[in-house]
Design an enzyme around this catalytic site. Sequence first.
Site, short mmCIF file in Angstrom:
data_model
loop_
_atom_site.label_atom_id
_atom_site.label_comp_id
_atom_site.label_asym_id
_atom_site.label_seq_id
_atom_site.Cartn_x
_atom_site.Cartn_y
_atom_site.Cartn_z
N SER A 1 -3.26 -2.21 -11.03
CA SER A 1 -3.12 -1.56 -9.74
C SER A 1 -4.14 -2.18 -8.77
O SER A 1 -5.25 -2.55 -9.19
CB SER A 1 -3.35 -0.06 -9.89
OG SER A 1 -3.16 0.57 -8.63
N GLY A 2 -3.75 -2.27 -7.50
CA GLY A 2 -4.60 -2.94 -6.50
C GLY A 2 -6.07 -2.55 -6.54
O GLY A 2 -6.94 -3.41 -6.73
N ASP B 1 -1.28 -1.72 4.72
CA ASP B 1 -1.30 -0.57 5.63
C ASP B 1 -2.33 -0.78 6.73
O ASP B 1 -3.54 -0.79 6.45
CB ASP B 1 -1.62 0.70 4.82
CG ASP B 1 -1.61 1.95 5.67
OD1 ASP B 1 -1.43 1.85 6.90
OD2 ASP B 1 -1.77 3.05 5.10
N ARG C 1 -7.19 -14.07 2.51
CA ARG C 1 -7.94 -15.31 2.77
C ARG C 1 -7.46 -16.44 1.86
O ARG C 1 -7.25 -17.57 2.30
CB ARG C 1 -9.44 -15.06 2.57
CG ARG C 1 -10.26 -16.31 2.77
CD ARG C 1 -11.75 -16.15 2.53
NE ARG C 1 -12.34 -17.47 2.52
CZ ARG C 1 -12.41 -18.26 1.45
NH1 ARG C 1 -11.96 -17.84 0.28
NH2 ARG C 1 -12.91 -19.47 1.54
N THR D 1 1.61 -5.83 -8.18
CA THR D 1 0.47 -5.01 -8.59
C THR D 1 1.03 -3.75 -9.26
O THR D 1 2.21 -3.40 -9.07
CB THR D 1 -0.40 -4.65 -7.37
OG1 THR D 1 0.45 -4.21 -6.31
CG2 THR D 1 -1.22 -5.84 -6.91
N LYS E 1 5.10 1.62 0.65
CA LYS E 1 5.88 1.34 -0.55
C LYS E 1 7.37 1.62 -0.33
O LYS E 1 8.22 0.85 -0.76
CB LYS E 1 5.35 2.15 -1.74
CG LYS E 1 4.07 1.54 -2.34
CD LYS E 1 3.62 2.26 -3.58
CE LYS E 1 2.53 1.52 -4.34
NZ LYS E 1 1.23 1.42 -3.67
N ASP F 1 -5.21 -6.86 -6.75
CA ASP F 1 -5.21 -7.83 -5.64
C ASP F 1 -6.00 -9.08 -6.04
O ASP F 1 -5.63 -10.21 -5.71
CB ASP F 1 -5.87 -7.23 -4.38
CG ASP F 1 -5.05 -6.10 -3.78
OD1 ASP F 1 -4.54 -5.27 -4.54
OD2 ASP F 1 -4.92 -6.05 -2.55
N HIS G 1 -10.47 -0.57 -1.55
CA HIS G 1 -10.66 -1.95 -2.01
C HIS G 1 -10.38 -2.94 -0.87
O HIS G 1 -9.84 -4.03 -1.09
CB HIS G 1 -9.75 -2.23 -3.21
CG HIS G 1 -8.29 -1.98 -2.93
ND1 HIS G 1 -7.81 -0.82 -2.37
CD2 HIS G 1 -7.20 -2.77 -3.12
CE1 HIS G 1 -6.50 -0.90 -2.24
NE2 HIS G 1 -6.10 -2.07 -2.68
N HIS H 1 0.85 -1.19 0.00
CA HIS H 1 0.00 0.00 0.00
C HIS H 1 0.90 1.24 0.00
O HIS H 1 2.08 1.17 0.36
CB HIS H 1 -0.94 -0.02 1.22
CG HIS H 1 -2.03 -1.03 1.06
ND1 HIS H 1 -2.64 -1.68 2.11
CD2 HIS H 1 -2.63 -1.51 -0.08
CE1 HIS H 1 -3.57 -2.50 1.65
NE2 HIS H 1 -3.58 -2.42 0.33
N THR I 1 1.39 -0.29 -9.43
CA THR I 1 2.32 0.75 -8.98
C THR I 1 3.50 0.15 -8.24
O THR I 1 4.65 0.56 -8.44
CB THR I 1 1.58 1.76 -8.08
OG1 THR I 1 0.27 1.97 -8.59
CG2 THR I 1 2.31 3.07 -8.00
N THR I 2 3.23 -0.84 -7.42
CA THR I 2 4.32 -1.52 -6.69
C THR I 2 5.28 -2.14 -7.70
O THR I 2 6.51 -2.03 -7.56
CB THR I 2 3.74 -2.63 -5.78
OG1 THR I 2 2.72 -2.08 -4.95
CG2 THR I 2 4.82 -3.24 -4.92
N ASP J 1 -11.10 -6.58 -1.33
CA ASP J 1 -10.15 -7.29 -2.21
C ASP J 1 -8.90 -7.72 -1.41
O ASP J 1 -8.35 -8.80 -1.62
CB ASP J 1 -9.69 -6.41 -3.38
CG ASP J 1 -10.83 -5.96 -4.25
OD1 ASP J 1 -11.99 -6.04 -3.82
OD2 ASP J 1 -10.57 -5.51 -5.39
O1 LIG Z 1 -3.48 -1.47 -3.55
C1 LIG Z 1 -2.61 -2.29 -3.56
C2 LIG Z 1 -2.73 -3.52 -2.74
O2 LIG Z 1 -3.96 -3.66 -2.06
C3 LIG Z 1 -1.38 -2.09 -4.33
O3 LIG Z 1 -1.65 -1.56 -5.59
P1 LIG Z 1 -0.54 -0.73 -6.33
O4 LIG Z 1 0.71 -1.52 -6.30
O5 LIG Z 1 -1.03 -0.51 -7.71
O6 LIG Z 1 -0.40 0.58 -5.55
#
Ligand SMILES: O=C(CO)COP(=O)(O)O
Length: 150
Positions: A64-65, A90, A106, A44, A22, A70, A97, A18, A46-47, A100
Amino acid sequence: MVNFRNIHPRKRIALVAHDNRKAELMEWAYANREMLAKNELYGTGTTGKLLEETLNQTVIRLLSGPLGGDQQVGSMIAEERIDLLIFFWDPMSAQPHDPDVKALLRLCVVWNIPVASNRATADFLFTSPLMDEEYIASQIDYSTYLNRKV
Ligand SMILES: O=C(CO)COP(=O)(O)O
């Protein structure tokens, strides 16, 4: 009855963080770049982008998450296409989300996937001799559930 799943020495690792975590993940990933280089990485959106810049290594990028990333990682776990998850989520901010995120965590339990949610766990995982070995993960047999009378 218990089933088994082979995890190969070269592992398929998903990395997710999150926004507030990051920087921490990038610092950890850089410190562990030699071990990460031996494995196949997924992230995901951005990560994954930040990881590619940090590691100078290919990272297969999903959405992206909040846009479904996710869930993509979760479906890859269910299809036995991810072996290990590093997910610095976080604990101090609400996420749009959140369902998700919960669904992904889970599925890690459903499929007996090693997960690190913080740096200490990630360090313990990455210094395990199992990182360089084949590992036979036991898999709960869901046949009773699948064959239930409905
Ligand atoms: O939201 C995320 C995981 O729940 C991560 O997504 P990003 O890597 O796109 O920021």
